[in-house]
Scaffold this motif. Structure first.
Motif: not given
Length: 267
Positions: A177-182, A186-188, A222-224, A256-261
């Motif tokens: 699946r595609a990542p979620t906005p959250v 977090a990855q950024t 997130a990049c900003r 984890s698989d519950k990635a978030c900031v």
């Protein structure tokens, strides 16, 4: 940290004319979002690519070009918006001697290649072949810890080889699946925390279509957030949480698989 996107891919189900039109759309869309870096494939049409480069120069965007060879290379090599030449995508899928020869034959500096390392194999042998290197990390719906480990190891290797490190982050459906906005946010932040010099979101469009507006907005936002951070972070990991600190700023990211900031604010 510079940021931008991989654009449309020539192997998507579209005619060359449609791909060319998509590239122009993607360039305008990225410019409106404040991006300063874009990856395009050259479509063997010097006039079209020159027009892309002319528009990119106006908008302050550096272009990484793939599939640019002679005689078209000589026609475009001196354009000020041509930032890098991609000598090999997915370099880890090719024999090392083949990639080495391609990099050595390039007439454009700096050169770029992308590859997909693993947590077990950082593929250190590819560092130093080009001036810039793209590190793919398409982890979702798995653990974001994978991005942290891969990009952290890449930063060490890039420093040894004096290589400009560009994270290739996930915006599309890579394997389930595609990542979620959250997750995108977090990855950024992980890319910033691990010291990536720039970030290319992969991709604005693919065989499954354009990325959704919410993913686009989350990535740009997130990049900003991270583009003007003061230098490299001091990082520590406790359990599945990364704490990254810059002067005056402390960010906690769940890996984890519950990635978030988890939190982002002053120390």
């Amino acid at each position: 940290m510079r940021y931008g996107f991989y654009s449309c891919e020539p192997w998507t189900p579209a005619t060359r004319a449609q791909v060319a039109a998509n590239q122009l759309t993607d360039l305008a869309r990225a410019a409106a979002a404040g991006a300063t870096l874009l990856h395009f494939a050259h479509l063997q049409d010097v006039g079209h690519t020159r027009h892309l480069l002319n528009m990119a120069r106006i908008w302050g965007i550096g272009i990484i070009l793939e599939d640019l060879v002679e005689p078209d290379l000589s026609a475009l090599i001196s354009h000020p918006a041509l930032l890098m030449l991609n000598v090999q995508d997915d370099a880890n899928t090719q024999p090392l001697d083949v990639v080495t020869r391609k990099a050595a034959a390039s007439q454009v500096l700096p050169r770029y290649l992308s590859m997909g390392p693993t947590e077990q194999n950082p593929r250190a042998e590819y560092y130093g072949l080009t001036e810039a290197l793209g590190l793919q990390s398409y982890v979702f719906p798995g653990w974001l810890m994978g991005s942290y480990l891969v990009w952290s190891a890449a930063r060490v290797q890039a420093d040894k080889a004096h290589t400009y490190l560009i994270g290739n982050s996930q915006l599309h459906n890579a394997w389930k699946r595609a990542p979620t906005p959250v997750e995108v946010r977090a990855q950024t932040w992980v890319a910033a925390a691990t010291g990536c010099d720039a970030l290319l979101g992969y991709a604005l469009r693919s065989s499954s279509g354009e990325i959704t507006p919410d993913i686009f907005a989350a990535y740009v936002s997130a990049c900003r957030e991270v583009q003007n951070l003061p230098g490299r972070a001091t990082c520590s990991v406790t359990g599945t949480q990364l704490t990254a600190q810059w002067p005056g700023l402390r960010v906690v990211i769940e890996l984890s698989d519950k990635a978030c900031v988890v939190s982002c604010g002053p120390k």
